[in-house]
Design a protein around this motif. Structure first.
Motif, PDB file in Angstrom:
ATOM      1  N   ALA A 184       0.830  -1.209   0.000  1.00 61.11           N
ATOM      2  CA  ALA A 184       0.000   0.000   0.000  1.00 61.11           C
ATOM      3  C   ALA A 184       0.861   1.254   0.000  1.00 61.11           C
ATOM      4  CB  ALA A 184      -0.928  -0.001   1.214  1.00 61.11           C
ATOM      5  N   ASP A 185       0.381   2.260  -0.698  1.00 61.91           N
ATOM      6  CA  ASP A 185       1.051   3.558  -0.714  1.00 61.91           C
ATOM      7  C   ASP A 185       0.833   4.307   0.595  1.00 61.91           C
ATOM      8  OD1 ASP A 185       1.920   3.703  -3.660  1.00 61.91           O
ATOM      9  OD2 ASP A 185      -0.203   3.173  -3.797  1.00 61.91           O
ATOM     10  N   TYR A 186      -0.302   4.034   1.248  1.00 60.31           N
ATOM     11  CA  TYR A 186      -0.650   4.686   2.511  1.00 60.31           C
ATOM     12  C   TYR A 186      -1.272   3.654   3.440  1.00 60.31           C
ATOM     13  CZ  TYR A 186      -0.005   8.637  -0.524  1.00 60.31           C
ATOM     14  OH  TYR A 186       0.538   9.508  -1.419  1.00 60.31           O
ATOM     15  N   MET A 187      -0.897   3.704   4.735  1.00 58.85           N
ATOM     16  CA  MET A 187      -1.434   2.785   5.748  1.00 58.85           C
ATOM     17  C   MET A 187      -2.143   3.609   6.809  1.00 58.85           C
ATOM     18  SD  MET A 187      -1.854  -0.248   7.131  1.00 58.85           S
ATOM     19  CE  MET A 187      -0.723  -1.356   6.336  1.00 58.85           C
ATOM     20  N   ILE A 188      -3.400   3.262   7.063  1.00 55.26           N
ATOM     21  CA  ILE A 188      -4.188   3.936   8.087  1.00 55.26           C
ATOM     22  C   ILE A 188      -4.544   2.914   9.159  1.00 55.26           C
ATOM     23  CG2 ILE A 188      -6.411   5.032   8.574  1.00 55.26           C
ATOM     24  CD1 ILE A 188      -6.227   6.232   5.722  1.00 55.26           C
ATOM     25  N   VAL A 189      -4.192   3.225  10.410  1.00 55.73           N
ATOM     26  CA  VAL A 189      -4.557   2.368  11.530  1.00 55.73           C
ATOM     27  C   VAL A 189      -5.901   2.861  12.039  1.00 55.73           C
ATOM     28  CG1 VAL A 189      -3.930   1.578  13.844  1.00 55.73           C
ATOM     29  CG2 VAL A 189      -2.147   1.888  12.102  1.00 55.73           C
ATOM     30  N   ASN A 190      -6.898   1.978  11.985  1.00 52.33           N
ATOM     31  CA  ASN A 190      -8.276   2.319  12.336  1.00 52.33           C
ATOM     32  C   ASN A 190      -8.688   1.590  13.610  1.00 52.33           C
ATOM     33  OD1 ASN A 190     -10.922   3.208  12.283  1.00 52.33           O
ATOM     34  ND2 ASN A 190     -11.572   1.634  10.823  1.00 52.33           N
ATOM     35  N   GLN A 191      -8.194   2.097  14.732  1.00 53.81           N
ATOM     36  CA  GLN A 191      -8.505   1.484  16.023  1.00 53.81           C
ATOM     37  C   GLN A 191      -9.284   2.458  16.903  1.00 53.81           C
ATOM     38  OE1 GLN A 191      -6.804  -2.081  15.711  1.00 53.81           O
ATOM     39  NE2 GLN A 191      -5.668  -1.477  17.517  1.00 53.81           N
ATOM     40  N   GLY A 192      -9.593   3.632  16.368  1.00 49.81           N
ATOM     41  CA  GLY A 192     -10.228   4.661  17.180  1.00 49.81           C
ATOM     42  C   GLY A 192     -11.616   5.010  16.683  1.00 49.81           C
ATOM     43  N   THR A 193     -11.861   6.309  16.625  1.00 47.14           N
ATOM     44  CA  THR A 193     -13.188   6.815  16.264  1.00 47.14           C
ATOM     45  C   THR A 193     -13.322   6.972  14.749  1.00 47.14           C
ATOM     46  OG1 THR A 193     -12.514   9.134  16.329  1.00 47.14           O
ATOM     47  CG2 THR A 193     -13.259   8.139  18.421  1.00 47.14           C
ATOM     48  N   LEU A 194     -14.556   7.135  14.308  1.00 49.44           N
ATOM     49  CA  LEU A 194     -14.817   7.421  12.900  1.00 49.44           C
ATOM     50  C   LEU A 194     -14.161   8.740  12.496  1.00 49.44           C
ATOM     51  CD1 LEU A 194     -18.546   6.466  12.195  1.00 49.44           C
ATOM     52  CD2 LEU A 194     -16.492   5.449  11.223  1.00 49.44           C
ATOM     53  N   GLU A 195     -14.198   9.726  13.375  1.00 44.43           N
ATOM     54  CA  GLU A 195     -13.576  11.021  13.080  1.00 44.43           C
ATOM     55  C   GLU A 195     -12.073  10.856  12.836  1.00 44.43           C
ATOM     56  OE1 GLU A 195     -12.714  14.614  15.900  1.00 44.43           O
ATOM     57  OE2 GLU A 195     -14.779  14.809  15.156  1.00 44.43           O
ATOM     58  N   GLU A 196     -11.424  10.019  13.631  1.00 48.78           N
ATOM     59  CA  GLU A 196      -9.986   9.780  13.445  1.00 48.78           C
ATOM     60  C   GLU A 196      -9.718   9.088  12.109  1.00 48.78           C
ATOM     61  OE1 GLU A 196      -8.472   9.300  18.075  1.00 48.78           O
ATOM     62  OE2 GLU A 196      -9.466   7.605  17.110  1.00 48.78           O
ATOM     63  N   LEU A 197     -10.556   8.117  11.765  1.00 51.33           N
ATOM     64  CA  LEU A 197     -10.422   7.449  10.476  1.00 51.33           C
ATOM     65  C   LEU A 197     -10.591   8.464   9.349  1.00 51.33           C
ATOM     66  CD1 LEU A 197     -10.236   4.979   8.560  1.00 51.33           C
ATOM     67  CD2 LEU A 197     -12.706   4.675   8.896  1.00 51.33           C
ATOM     68  N   HIS A 198     -11.613   9.283   9.426  1.00 48.04           N
ATOM     69  CA  HIS A 198     -11.877  10.277   8.385  1.00 48.04           C
ATOM     70  C   HIS A 198     -10.719  11.267   8.257  1.00 48.04           C
ATOM     71  CE1 HIS A 198     -16.495   9.529   8.882  1.00 48.04           C
ATOM     72  NE2 HIS A 198     -15.858   8.504   8.337  1.00 48.04           N
ATOM     73  N   ASP A 199     -10.164  11.694   9.379  1.00 45.58           N
ATOM     74  CA  ASP A 199      -9.015  12.615   9.346  1.00 45.58           C
ATOM     75  C   ASP A 199      -7.833  11.983   8.623  1.00 45.58           C
ATOM     76  OD1 ASP A 199     -10.444  14.538  10.733  1.00 45.58           O
ATOM     77  OD2 ASP A 199      -9.468  14.139  12.666  1.00 45.58           O
ATOM     78  N   GLU A 200      -7.555  10.723   8.908  1.00 43.84           N
ATOM     79  CA  GLU A 200      -6.422  10.029   8.272  1.00 43.84           C
ATOM     80  C   GLU A 200      -6.674   9.832   6.774  1.00 43.84           C
ATOM     81  OE1 GLU A 200      -3.376   9.333   9.622  1.00 43.84           O
ATOM     82  OE2 GLU A 200      -4.185  10.554  11.245  1.00 43.84           O
ATOM     83  N   LEU A 201      -7.908   9.533   6.425  1.00 47.80           N
ATOM     84  CA  LEU A 201      -8.257   9.393   5.010  1.00 47.80           C
ATOM     85  C   LEU A 201      -8.071  10.707   4.262  1.00 47.80           C
ATOM     86  CD1 LEU A 201     -11.440   7.182   5.420  1.00 47.80           C
ATOM     87  CD2 LEU A 201      -9.365   6.517   4.177  1.00 47.80           C
ATOM     88  N   GLU A 202      -8.475  11.798   4.877  1.00 49.34           N
ATOM     89  CA  GLU A 202      -8.299  13.105   4.242  1.00 49.34           C
ATOM     90  C   GLU A 202      -6.826  13.420   4.012  1.00 49.34           C
ATOM     91  OE1 GLU A 202     -10.605  15.796   6.699  1.00 49.34           O
ATOM     92  OE2 GLU A 202     -12.333  15.529   5.401  1.00 49.34           O
ATOM     93  N   LYS A 203      -5.973  13.040   4.967  1.00 48.52           N
ATOM     94  CA  LYS A 203      -4.528  13.256   4.795  1.00 48.52           C
ATOM     95  C   LYS A 203      -4.011  12.449   3.605  1.00 48.52           C
ATOM     96  CE  LYS A 203      -3.652  13.977   9.707  1.00 48.52           C
ATOM     97  NZ  LYS A 203      -3.071  13.360  10.919  1.00 48.52           N
ATOM     98  N   ALA A 204      -4.396  11.180   3.531  1.00 49.49           N
ATOM     99  CA  ALA A 204      -3.939  10.319   2.425  1.00 49.49           C
ATOM    100  C   ALA A 204      -4.436  10.837   1.082  1.00 49.49           C
ATOM    101  CB  ALA A 204      -4.391   8.871   2.656  1.00 49.49           C
ATOM    102  N   ILE A 205      -5.712  11.182   1.005  1.00 48.74           N
ATOM    103  CA  ILE A 205      -6.274  11.692  -0.252  1.00 48.74           C
ATOM    104  C   ILE A 205      -5.604  13.001  -0.646  1.00 48.74           C
ATOM    105  CG2 ILE A 205      -8.368  12.729  -1.244  1.00 48.74           C
ATOM    106  CD1 ILE A 205      -8.319   9.705  -1.437  1.00 48.74           C
ATOM    107  N   GLY A 206      -5.318  13.831   0.344  1.00 48.81           N
ATOM    108  CA  GLY A 206      -4.626  15.081   0.069  1.00 48.81           C
ATOM    109  C   GLY A 206      -3.275  14.862  -0.601  1.00 48.81           C
ATOM    110  N   LYS A 207      -2.570  13.829  -0.174  1.00 45.36           N
ATOM    111  CA  LYS A 207      -1.274  13.506  -0.785  1.00 45.36           C
ATOM    112  C   LYS A 207      -1.449  12.932  -2.186  1.00 45.36           C
ATOM    113  CE  LYS A 207       0.920  12.678   3.663  1.00 45.36           C
ATOM    114  NZ  LYS A 207       1.383  11.656   4.604  1.00 45.36           N
ATOM    115  N   ILE A 208      -2.462  12.103  -2.377  1.00 49.08           N
ATOM    116  CA  ILE A 208      -2.688  11.478  -3.692  1.00 49.08           C
ATOM    117  C   ILE A 208      -3.138  12.512  -4.718  1.00 49.08           C
ATOM    118  CG2 ILE A 208      -4.177   9.864  -4.950  1.00 49.08           C
ATOM    119  CD1 ILE A 208      -4.165   8.115  -2.370  1.00 49.08           C
ATOM    120  N   LEU A 209      -4.018  13.398  -4.315  1.00 47.85           N
ATOM    121  CA  LEU A 209      -4.624  14.338  -5.268  1.00 47.85           C
ATOM    122  C   LEU A 209      -3.879  15.672  -5.363  1.00 47.85           C
ATOM    123  CD1 LEU A 209      -8.421  13.770  -4.517  1.00 47.85           C
ATOM    124  CD2 LEU A 209      -6.972  12.646  -6.213  1.00 47.85           C
ATOM    125  N   LYS A 210      -2.734  15.779  -4.731  1.00 53.24           N
ATOM    126  CA  LYS A 210      -1.997  17.070  -4.763  1.00 53.24           C
ATOM    127  C   LYS A 210      -1.534  17.460  -6.139  1.00 53.24           C
ATOM    128  CE  LYS A 210       2.364  14.955  -3.643  1.00 53.24           C
ATOM    129  NZ  LYS A 210       3.482  14.813  -2.870  1.00 53.24           N
TER     130      LYS A 210
END
Length: 188
Positions: free
Chosen positions: A162-188
Protein backbone atom coordinates in the motif's frame (compact mmCIF):
# COMPACT_ATOMS: atom_id res chain seq x y z
CA UNK A 1 -3.90 9.40 -18.07
CA UNK A 2 -2.35 12.58 -16.67
CA UNK A 3 -3.82 13.86 -13.39
CA UNK A 4 -5.83 10.69 -12.92
CA UNK A 5 -6.05 8.58 -9.75
CA UNK A 6 -7.43 5.08 -9.31
CA UNK A 7 -7.50 4.44 -5.56
CA UNK A 8 -8.03 0.99 -4.05
CA UNK A 9 -8.98 0.70 -0.39
CA UNK A 10 -7.68 -2.61 1.03
CA UNK A 11 -7.69 -4.36 4.40
CA UNK A 12 -9.05 -7.35 6.23
CA UNK A 13 -12.77 -7.88 6.91
CA UNK A 14 -13.96 -5.44 9.56
CA UNK A 15 -10.98 -3.11 9.22
CA UNK A 16 -13.12 -0.21 7.98
CA UNK A 17 -12.70 -0.50 4.20
CA UNK A 18 -16.36 0.10 3.39
CA UNK A 19 -16.55 3.03 5.79
CA UNK A 20 -13.43 4.49 4.16
CA UNK A 21 -14.85 4.07 0.67
CA UNK A 22 -18.24 5.49 1.65
CA UNK A 23 -16.66 8.50 3.34
CA UNK A 24 -14.35 9.28 0.41
CA UNK A 25 -17.09 8.68 -2.13
CA UNK A 26 -19.46 11.07 -0.37
CA UNK A 27 -16.97 13.78 0.65
CA UNK A 28 -15.15 13.97 -2.69
CA UNK A 29 -18.05 12.81 -4.93
CA UNK A 30 -15.94 9.97 -6.33
CA UNK A 31 -17.30 7.09 -8.41
CA UNK A 32 -16.71 3.60 -7.06
CA UNK A 33 -15.97 0.31 -8.75
CA UNK A 34 -16.93 -2.57 -6.42
CA UNK A 35 -15.07 -5.78 -7.28
CA UNK A 36 -17.51 -7.86 -5.20
CA UNK A 37 -20.33 -6.95 -7.57
CA UNK A 38 -19.25 -9.77 -9.88
CA UNK A 39 -19.68 -12.29 -7.04
CA UNK A 40 -23.20 -11.15 -6.17
CA UNK A 41 -24.24 -11.03 -9.83
CA UNK A 42 -23.03 -14.62 -10.25
CA UNK A 43 -24.79 -15.74 -7.04
CA UNK A 44 -28.05 -14.22 -8.27
CA UNK A 45 -27.61 -15.79 -11.72
CA UNK A 46 -27.08 -19.22 -10.10
CA UNK A 47 -29.98 -18.73 -7.66
CA UNK A 48 -27.79 -18.99 -4.55
CA UNK A 49 -28.77 -17.71 -1.12
CA UNK A 50 -26.74 -14.74 0.12
CA UNK A 51 -24.45 -16.03 2.87
CA UNK A 52 -20.74 -16.21 3.61
CA UNK A 53 -20.32 -19.83 2.48
CA UNK A 54 -21.98 -19.28 -0.91
CA UNK A 55 -20.13 -16.01 -1.36
CA UNK A 56 -16.80 -17.71 -0.67
CA UNK A 57 -17.62 -20.63 -2.99
CA UNK A 58 -18.56 -18.32 -5.87
CA UNK A 59 -15.44 -16.17 -5.37
CA UNK A 60 -13.30 -19.30 -5.50
CA UNK A 61 -15.14 -20.55 -8.61
CA UNK A 62 -14.62 -17.25 -10.45
CA UNK A 63 -10.93 -17.24 -9.54
CA UNK A 64 -10.57 -20.87 -10.59
CA UNK A 65 -12.09 -20.03 -13.98
CA UNK A 66 -10.19 -16.78 -14.62
CA UNK A 67 -7.20 -16.87 -12.28
CA UNK A 68 -6.40 -14.87 -9.16
CA UNK A 69 -6.52 -11.58 -11.09
CA UNK A 70 -10.13 -12.33 -12.13
CA UNK A 71 -11.84 -9.46 -10.39
CA UNK A 72 -9.44 -6.86 -11.79
CA UNK A 73 -9.90 -8.30 -15.26
CA UNK A 74 -13.70 -8.34 -14.91
CA UNK A 75 -13.74 -4.74 -13.62
CA UNK A 76 -11.28 -3.30 -16.15
CA UNK A 77 -13.88 -2.26 -18.76
CA UNK A 78 -15.84 -0.41 -16.07
CA UNK A 79 -12.64 1.17 -14.68
CA UNK A 80 -11.72 2.44 -18.15
CA UNK A 81 -15.20 3.93 -18.66
CA UNK A 82 -15.12 5.64 -15.27
CA UNK A 83 -11.60 7.04 -15.77
CA UNK A 84 -12.64 8.39 -19.19
CA UNK A 85 -15.33 10.41 -17.45
CA UNK A 86 -13.73 11.23 -14.06
CA UNK A 87 -10.23 12.15 -12.87
CA UNK A 88 -10.42 9.99 -9.74
CA UNK A 89 -12.18 6.73 -8.93
CA UNK A 90 -12.27 4.34 -5.98
CA UNK A 91 -11.96 0.57 -6.00
CA UNK A 92 -13.59 -1.41 -3.23
CA UNK A 93 -12.77 -5.06 -2.55
CA UNK A 94 -9.45 -5.51 -4.31
CA UNK A 95 -8.12 -8.60 -2.55
CA UNK A 96 -5.49 -10.60 -4.33
CA UNK A 97 -1.88 -9.91 -5.16
CA UNK A 98 -2.65 -10.82 -8.79
CA UNK A 99 -5.47 -8.25 -8.90
CA UNK A 100 -3.00 -5.67 -7.59
CA UNK A 101 -0.45 -6.62 -10.26
CA UNK A 102 -3.03 -6.49 -13.08
CA UNK A 103 -4.03 -2.96 -12.08
CA UNK A 104 -0.46 -1.79 -11.40
CA UNK A 105 0.65 -3.06 -14.81
CA UNK A 106 -2.14 -1.29 -16.65
CA UNK A 107 -2.55 1.92 -14.65
CA UNK A 108 1.00 2.27 -13.23
CA UNK A 109 1.40 5.50 -11.23
CA UNK A 110 -2.30 6.32 -11.57
CA UNK A 111 -3.04 3.32 -9.33
CA UNK A 112 -2.71 4.01 -5.59
CA UNK A 113 -3.54 1.84 -2.60
CA UNK A 114 -4.72 2.87 0.86
CA UNK A 115 -4.61 0.05 3.43
CA UNK A 116 -6.91 0.23 6.45
CA UNK A 117 -5.70 -1.80 9.44
CA UNK A 118 -7.45 -2.84 12.65
CA UNK A 119 -6.49 -5.59 15.08
CA UNK A 120 -8.24 -8.98 14.83
CA UNK A 121 -9.98 -8.35 18.18
CA UNK A 122 -11.46 -5.04 17.03
CA UNK A 123 -12.40 -6.46 13.62
CA UNK A 124 -14.19 -9.44 15.19
CA UNK A 125 -16.19 -7.11 17.46
CA UNK A 126 -17.18 -4.98 14.48
CA UNK A 127 -18.20 -8.00 12.39
CA UNK A 128 -20.26 -9.46 15.24
CA UNK A 129 -22.07 -6.12 15.63
CA UNK A 130 -23.09 -5.97 11.96
CA UNK A 131 -26.80 -6.44 11.51
CA UNK A 132 -27.43 -5.93 7.80
CA UNK A 133 -24.16 -6.71 6.07
CA UNK A 134 -23.18 -10.38 6.42
CA UNK A 135 -22.42 -10.53 10.17
CA UNK A 136 -19.99 -13.09 11.53
CA UNK A 137 -21.29 -14.54 14.76
CA UNK A 138 -18.53 -16.78 16.07
CA UNK A 139 -14.75 -16.79 16.38
CA UNK A 140 -14.31 -19.94 14.29
CA UNK A 141 -16.07 -18.38 11.28
CA UNK A 142 -14.08 -15.17 11.76
CA UNK A 143 -10.76 -17.04 11.91
CA UNK A 144 -11.65 -19.19 8.87
CA UNK A 145 -12.50 -16.06 6.92
CA UNK A 146 -9.22 -14.39 7.90
CA UNK A 147 -7.15 -17.45 6.97
CA UNK A 148 -9.02 -17.85 3.67
CA UNK A 149 -8.44 -14.19 2.82
CA UNK A 150 -4.74 -14.35 3.72
CA UNK A 151 -3.86 -17.76 2.29
CA UNK A 152 -6.55 -18.28 -0.34
CA UNK A 153 -6.43 -14.87 -2.00
CA UNK A 154 -2.95 -13.62 -1.13
CA UNK A 155 -4.62 -10.60 0.46
CA UNK A 156 -1.44 -9.62 2.29
CA UNK A 157 0.38 -8.46 -0.85
CA UNK A 158 -1.77 -5.40 -1.62
CA UNK A 159 -1.80 -4.46 2.07
CA UNK A 160 1.99 -4.76 2.30
CA UNK A 161 2.51 -2.73 -0.91
CA UNK A 162 0.00 0.00 0.00
CA UNK A 163 1.05 3.56 -0.71
CA UNK A 164 -0.65 4.69 2.51
CA UNK A 165 -1.43 2.79 5.75
CA UNK A 166 -4.19 3.94 8.09
CA UNK A 167 -4.56 2.37 11.53
CA UNK A 168 -8.28 2.32 12.34
CA UNK A 169 -8.50 1.48 16.02
CA UNK A 170 -10.23 4.66 17.18
CA UNK A 171 -13.19 6.82 16.26
CA UNK A 172 -14.82 7.42 12.90
CA UNK A 173 -13.58 11.02 13.08
CA UNK A 174 -9.99 9.78 13.44
CA UNK A 175 -10.42 7.45 10.48
CA UNK A 176 -11.88 10.28 8.38
CA UNK A 177 -9.01 12.62 9.35
CA UNK A 178 -6.42 10.03 8.27
CA UNK A 179 -8.26 9.39 5.01
CA UNK A 180 -8.30 13.11 4.24
CA UNK A 181 -4.53 13.26 4.79
CA UNK A 182 -3.94 10.32 2.43
CA UNK A 183 -6.27 11.69 -0.25
CA UNK A 184 -4.63 15.08 0.07
CA UNK A 185 -1.27 13.51 -0.78
CA UNK A 186 -2.69 11.48 -3.69
CA UNK A 187 -4.62 14.34 -5.27
CA UNK A 188 -2.00 17.07 -4.76
Amino acid sequence: MNNKALIAIVGMAGSGKSEAVNFLQKKYELPKIYFGEATFERMEKEGLELNYENERAVREKIRKELGMGAYALLAMPKIDLVLDKYDTALIESLYSWDEYKVLKNKYQDVFKVIAVFASPEIRFCRLKARKDERPIEDADTFNRRDWTEIEGTDKGGPIARADYMIVNQGTLEELHDELEKAIGKILK
